[in-house]
Write a protein that holds these residues in place. Structure first.
Motif, PDB file in Angstrom:
ATOM      1  N   ARG A 198       0.687  -1.278   0.016  1.00  0.00           N
ATOM      2  CA  ARG A 198      -0.038   0.021   0.017  1.00  0.00           C
ATOM      3  C   ARG A 198       0.796   1.242   0.081  1.00  0.00           C
ATOM      4  O   ARG A 198       0.505   1.945  -0.460  1.00  0.00           O
ATOM      5  N   ARG A 199       2.100   1.330   0.706  1.00  0.00           N
ATOM      6  CA  ARG A 199       2.761   2.517   0.791  1.00  0.00           C
ATOM      7  C   ARG A 199       3.264   2.742  -0.566  1.00  0.00           C
ATOM      8  O   ARG A 199       3.348   3.928  -1.038  1.00  0.00           O
ATOM      9  N   SER A 200       3.674   1.711  -1.477  1.00  0.00           N
ATOM     10  CA  SER A 200       4.056   2.122  -2.876  1.00  0.00           C
ATOM     11  C   SER A 200       3.176   2.542  -3.675  1.00  0.00           C
ATOM     12  O   SER A 200       3.193   3.447  -4.388  1.00  0.00           O
ATOM     13  N   LYS A 201       1.906   2.024  -3.352  1.00  0.00           N
ATOM     14  CA  LYS A 201       0.795   2.562  -4.092  1.00  0.00           C
ATOM     15  C   LYS A 201       0.482   4.063  -3.878  1.00  0.00           C
ATOM     16  O   LYS A 201       0.102   4.709  -4.818  1.00  0.00           O
ATOM     17  N   LEU A 202       0.263   4.180  -2.676  1.00  0.00           N
ATOM     18  CA  LEU A 202      -0.250   5.413  -2.334  1.00  0.00           C
ATOM     19  C   LEU A 202       0.968   6.664  -2.457  1.00  0.00           C
ATOM     20  O   LEU A 202       0.764   7.621  -2.958  1.00  0.00           O
ATOM     21  N   GLU A 203       2.219   6.224  -2.612  1.00  0.00           N
ATOM     22  CA  GLU A 203       3.389   7.189  -3.160  1.00  0.00           C
ATOM     23  C   GLU A 203       3.206   7.469  -4.501  1.00  0.00           C
ATOM     24  O   GLU A 203       3.303   8.494  -5.021  1.00  0.00           O
ATOM     25  N   ALA A 204       2.998   6.365  -5.008  1.00  0.00           N
ATOM     26  CA  ALA A 204       2.786   6.549  -6.789  1.00  0.00           C
ATOM     27  C   ALA A 204       1.447   7.345  -7.006  1.00  0.00           C
ATOM     28  O   ALA A 204       1.815   8.350  -7.769  1.00  0.00           O
ATOM     29  N   LEU A 205       0.637   7.139  -6.308  1.00  0.00           N
ATOM     30  CA  LEU A 205      -0.601   8.159  -6.527  1.00  0.00           C
ATOM     31  C   LEU A 205      -0.346   9.629  -6.093  1.00  0.00           C
ATOM     32  O   LEU A 205      -0.746  10.590  -6.802  1.00  0.00           O
ATOM     33  N   GLU A 206       0.370   9.729  -4.959  1.00  0.00           N
ATOM     34  CA  GLU A 206       0.635  11.097  -4.860  1.00  0.00           C
ATOM     35  C   GLU A 206       1.657  11.707  -5.602  1.00  0.00           C
ATOM     36  O   GLU A 206       1.381  13.200  -5.909  1.00  0.00           O
ATOM     37  N   GLU A 207       2.517  11.035  -6.101  1.00  0.00           N
ATOM     38  CA  GLU A 207       3.361  11.558  -7.160  1.00  0.00           C
ATOM     39  C   GLU A 207       2.666  12.182  -8.251  1.00  0.00           C
ATOM     40  O   GLU A 207       2.862  13.296  -8.847  1.00  0.00           O
ATOM     41  N   GLN A 208       1.691  11.152  -8.848  1.00  0.00           N
ATOM     42  CA  GLN A 208       0.954  11.428 -10.013  1.00  0.00           C
ATOM     43  C   GLN A 208      -0.029  12.816  -9.806  1.00  0.00           C
ATOM     44  O   GLN A 208      -0.287  13.543 -10.524  1.00  0.00           O
ATOM     45  N   ARG A 209      -0.509  12.681  -8.364  1.00  0.00           N
ATOM     46  CA  ARG A 209      -1.807  13.583  -8.505  1.00  0.00           C
ATOM     47  C   ARG A 209      -1.712  14.712  -7.606  1.00  0.00           C
ATOM     48  O   ARG A 209      -2.463  15.766  -8.010  1.00  0.00           O
ATOM     49  N   SER A 210      -0.458  15.095  -6.715  1.00  0.00           N
ATOM     50  CA  SER A 210      -0.529  16.417  -6.156  1.00  0.00           C
ATOM     51  C   SER A 210      -0.301  17.421  -6.856  1.00  0.00           C
ATOM     52  O   SER A 210      -0.787  18.588  -6.575  1.00  0.00           O
ATOM     53  N   PRO A 211       0.390  17.306  -8.013  1.00  0.00           N
ATOM     54  CA  PRO A 211       0.493  18.621  -8.859  1.00  0.00           C
ATOM     55  C   PRO A 211      -0.856  18.856  -9.416  1.00  0.00           C
ATOM     56  O   PRO A 211      -0.986  20.011  -9.505  1.00  0.00           O
ATOM     57  N   LEU A 212      -1.886  17.943  -9.626  1.00  0.00           N
ATOM     58  CA  LEU A 212      -3.203  18.303 -10.048  1.00  0.00           C
ATOM     59  C   LEU A 212      -3.922  18.741  -9.120  1.00  0.00           C
ATOM     60  O   LEU A 212      -5.060  19.659  -9.306  1.00  0.00           O
ATOM     61  N   TYR A 213      -3.931  18.306  -7.882  1.00  0.00           N
ATOM     62  CA  TYR A 213      -4.639  19.071  -6.587  1.00  0.00           C
ATOM     63  C   TYR A 213      -4.297  20.215  -6.475  1.00  0.00           C
ATOM     64  O   TYR A 213      -5.073  21.275  -6.445  1.00  0.00           O
ATOM     65  N   GLN A 214      -2.713  20.562  -6.667  1.00  0.00           N
ATOM     66  CA  GLN A 214      -2.131  21.950  -6.394  1.00  0.00           C
ATOM     67  C   GLN A 214      -2.704  22.642  -7.331  1.00  0.00           C
ATOM     68  O   GLN A 214      -3.095  23.970  -7.086  1.00  0.00           O
ATOM     69  N   GLU A 215      -2.902  22.240  -8.701  1.00  0.00           N
ATOM     70  CA  GLU A 215      -3.235  23.068  -9.785  1.00  0.00           C
ATOM     71  C   GLU A 215      -4.429  24.029  -9.477  1.00  0.00           C
ATOM     72  O   GLU A 215      -4.691  25.029 -10.109  1.00  0.00           O
ATOM     73  N   ILE A 216      -5.526  23.052  -8.862  1.00  0.00           N
ATOM     74  CA  ILE A 216      -6.838  23.712  -8.906  1.00  0.00           C
ATOM     75  C   ILE A 216      -7.129  24.235  -7.192  1.00  0.00           C
ATOM     76  O   ILE A 216      -8.102  24.757  -7.238  1.00  0.00           O
ATOM     77  N   ALA A 217      -6.253  24.095  -6.437  1.00  0.00           N
ATOM     78  CA  ALA A 217      -6.614  24.460  -5.089  1.00  0.00           C
ATOM     79  C   ALA A 217      -6.681  25.878  -4.796  1.00  0.00           C
ATOM     80  O   ALA A 217      -5.690  26.819  -5.163  1.00  0.00           O
ATOM     81  N   ASP A 218      -7.645  26.231  -4.144  1.00  0.00           N
ATOM     82  CA  ASP A 218      -7.693  27.955  -3.651  1.00  0.00           C
ATOM     83  C   ASP A 218      -7.178  27.925  -2.390  1.00  0.00           C
ATOM     84  O   ASP A 218      -6.606  28.866  -1.989  1.00  0.00           O
ATOM     85  N   ILE A 219      -7.295  26.786  -1.671  1.00  0.00           N
ATOM     86  CA  ILE A 219      -6.842  26.811  -0.232  1.00  0.00           C
ATOM     87  C   ILE A 219      -6.100  25.298  -0.019  1.00  0.00           C
ATOM     88  O   ILE A 219      -6.849  24.545  -0.504  1.00  0.00           O
ATOM     89  N   VAL A 220      -5.030  25.232   0.669  1.00  0.00           N
ATOM     90  CA  VAL A 220      -4.478  24.066   1.013  1.00  0.00           C
ATOM     91  C   VAL A 220      -4.524  23.896   2.301  1.00  0.00           C
ATOM     92  O   VAL A 220      -3.870  24.792   3.025  1.00  0.00           O
ATOM     93  N   LEU A 221      -4.700  22.500   3.051  1.00  0.00           N
ATOM     94  CA  LEU A 221      -4.412  22.745   4.313  1.00  0.00           C
ATOM     95  C   LEU A 221      -4.021  21.242   4.781  1.00  0.00           C
ATOM     96  O   LEU A 221      -4.399  19.975   4.178  1.00  0.00           O
ATOM     97  N   ASP A 222      -3.299  21.226   5.703  1.00  0.00           N
ATOM     98  CA  ASP A 222      -2.624  20.021   5.939  1.00  0.00           C
ATOM     99  C   ASP A 222      -3.391  19.277   7.281  1.00  0.00           C
ATOM    100  O   ASP A 222      -3.850  20.054   8.159  1.00  0.00           O
ATOM    101  N   THR A 223      -3.841  18.130   7.238  1.00  0.00           N
ATOM    102  CA  THR A 223      -4.974  17.476   8.135  1.00  0.00           C
ATOM    103  C   THR A 223      -4.075  16.497   9.041  1.00  0.00           C
ATOM    104  O   THR A 223      -4.850  15.867   9.923  1.00  0.00           O
TER     105      THR A 223
END
Ligand code: S3P
Length: 176
Positions: A130-155
């Motif tokens: 799961r760790r590798s899967k979550l890391e791969a998803l993060e790498e692929q998706r974090s720029p996409l989340y970032q691209e459309i975020a108005d607010i970024v919040l650490d949970t």
């Protein structure tokens, strides 16, 4: 930021970031309707996400997810929690970013692993590593989340109610 009451508040971010729990509490505090795109999809189809993946694959799921995102983002004044992969499609990103204030909920991998440890419902996590899967998803998706975020919040570090308070402040919304 001042967020008029008709504007949607849209939560994006990876699995285990707390989109549903935070969204539900935020909606309660603001007395807005809360919708979860995965939940709506399950209600509509009468089956769970796992079953959709099983019969139609991820591709089939993404087509259904996209239609739901289009429909739900047309509403006004809602709090919407999306699935972790909702940002994958360019059209989805456009709908999300133009039809609401987008809040990117971030979480570190350790917390994500802990929160999803007992999960049997998320098809993408039914894998040995799961760790590798979550890391791969993060790498692929974090720029996409970032691209459309108005607010970024650490949970990671705070309770849901502290996060919700901070969000209400950042959105410029006083609870009614
Ligand atoms: C997915 C996340 C899930 C759900 C589906 C796919 C993803 O939603 O939409 O299992 O691609 O990250 P949550 O983020 O609410 O777990």
């Amino acid at each position: 930021m001042h967020t008029p009451s008709a504007i949607n508040i849209i939560l994006i971010g990876p699995m285990g970031a707390g989109k549903t729990s935070i969204g539900r509490q935020l909606a309660r505090r603001l007395q807005r309707p809360f919708l979860d795109s995965d939940k709506v999809l399950e209600e509509r189809t009468g089956v769970d996400i796992r079953t959709i993946f099983h019969y139609e694959g991820e591709q089939g799921f993404r087509i259904r997810e996209s239609a739901i995102i289009d429909e739900l983002t047309r509403k006004q004044g809602i709090v919407l929690a999306t699935g972790g992969g909702a940002v994958l499609g360019e059209q989805n990103r456009q709908w999300l970013s133009t039809r609401g204030t987008v809040v990117y909920l971030r979480v570190n991998i350790e917390i994500q692993l802990a929160r999803t440890a007992q999960d049997h419902k998320r098809p993408l996590l039914q894998t040995k590593d799961r760790r590798s899967k979550l890391e791969a998803l993060e790498e692929q998706r974090s720029p996409l989340y970032q691209e459309i975020a108005d607010i970024v919040l650490d949970t990671d570090k705070h309770s849901i109610s502290v996060i919700v308070n901070s969000l209400i402040r950042q959105l410029g919304l006083a609870p009614r």
